[in-house]
Write a protein that holds these residues in place. Structure first.
Motif, short mmCIF file in Angstrom:
data_model
loop_
_atom_site.label_atom_id
_atom_site.label_comp_id
_atom_site.label_asym_id
_atom_site.label_seq_id
_atom_site.Cartn_x
_atom_site.Cartn_y
_atom_site.Cartn_z
N VAL A 158 0.84 -1.19 0.00
CA VAL A 158 0.00 0.00 0.00
C VAL A 158 0.88 1.25 0.00
N ILE A 159 1.94 1.22 0.80
CA ILE A 159 2.87 2.35 0.82
C ILE A 159 3.49 2.55 -0.56
N PHE A 160 3.93 1.45 -1.17
CA PHE A 160 4.53 1.53 -2.50
C PHE A 160 3.53 2.03 -3.53
N SER A 161 2.30 1.51 -3.49
CA SER A 161 1.28 1.87 -4.48
C SER A 161 0.85 3.32 -4.36
N THR A 162 0.68 3.78 -3.12
CA THR A 162 0.30 5.18 -2.94
C THR A 162 1.42 6.11 -3.37
N ALA A 163 2.67 5.69 -3.12
CA ALA A 163 3.81 6.48 -3.59
C ALA A 163 3.83 6.53 -5.12
N LEU A 164 3.48 5.41 -5.73
CA LEU A 164 3.41 5.33 -7.19
C LEU A 164 2.38 6.33 -7.73
N TYR A 165 1.23 6.37 -7.07
CA TYR A 165 0.17 7.30 -7.49
C TYR A 165 0.53 8.76 -7.21
N LEU A 166 1.04 9.02 -6.00
CA LEU A 166 1.36 10.40 -5.63
C LEU A 166 2.48 10.95 -6.51
N GLY A 167 3.46 10.10 -6.83
CA GLY A 167 4.53 10.54 -7.73
C GLY A 167 3.99 10.87 -9.10
#
Length: 219
Positions: free
Chosen positions: A125-134
């Motif tokens: 979830v941390i990785f995925s949200t970072a992917l989206y926010l980036g």
């Protein structure tokens, strides 16, 4: 008492999301409202089941975790447009289903707490949200964040999971090793619950503050 406060803030967030649903009903974020109702509904079902004893509460919680992660990852998949990012999210969704099945079968047919699944998916979830926010930061000007509810929502999810992961791992380590006293475990539970409350307040702020149709109205 603290658990009732958490349940109350989650119900309040779901109410706010229902009231402000017009802000995101025509966007990929519309499925988010399912997550907001799923959280308090699961807590209510678990509390009721604790008195009736009809089902194993851990099975209910495991099903909730699976639905929560699948909906969350589907939201991110729908919100991004770059092909490689979408492909990554599809792999994550597939991995989520596989890990849930493998860990669940290994842990007595889903009736036990799925530690491997929970910890791994929190990291994802941390990785995925970072992917989206980036992805969002590259496309959206700072002044347009007031029209970007998804950015605020997933910032909330990212902050919560970054704080929650070390708390969860520490808690599980102490429980497994039987080295943690009640005070330490209580503090960890309070920290986790406090972060959950902050995340929901973040959601409420985003629902009230953002105006997704502001630009269209000005045009």
């Amino acid at each position: 008492m603290f658990l009732k406060i958490i349940l109350g803030i989650e119900i309040l967030t779901a109410i706010f999301a229902t009231y402000y649903f017009y802000k995101f009903k025509n966007t990929p974020l519309k499925l988010w409202i399912l997550l907001l109702f799923l959280a308090p509904l699961t807590k209510i079902i678990v509390a009721w089941n604790s008195t009736s004893g009809a089902l194993n509460n851990q099975i209910i919680l495991n099903i909730h975790d699976l639905l929560h992660h699948l909906i969350l990852f589907k939201l991110i998949y729908d919100l991004i447009s770059q092909a490689w990012r979408k492909k990554v999210m599809l792999w994550i969704i597939g991995f989520t289903l596989l890990l849930f099945a493998v860990n669940g079968i290994y842990e007595t047919n889903f009736s036990e707490h799925l530690i491997l699944y929970k910890s791994t998916l929190t990291a994802l979830v941390i990785f995925s949200t970072a992917l989206y926010l980036g992805y969002t930061l590259k496309r959206v000007e700072l002044l347009k964040f007031k029209e970007n509810l998804p950015f605020i929502v997933f910032t909330g999810y990212m902050i919560y999971n970054i704080v929650y992961l070390p708390i969860y791992l520490t808690n599980q380590y102490l429980v497994q090793m039987e080295t943690g006293d009640e005070t330490i475990l209580s503090v960890l539970t309070t920290l986790s619950g406090g972060t959950l409350i902050i995340m929901n307040l973040f959601f409420i702020f985003g629902l009230v503050w953002t105006h997704p149709h502001l630009i269209n109205k000005k045009a």
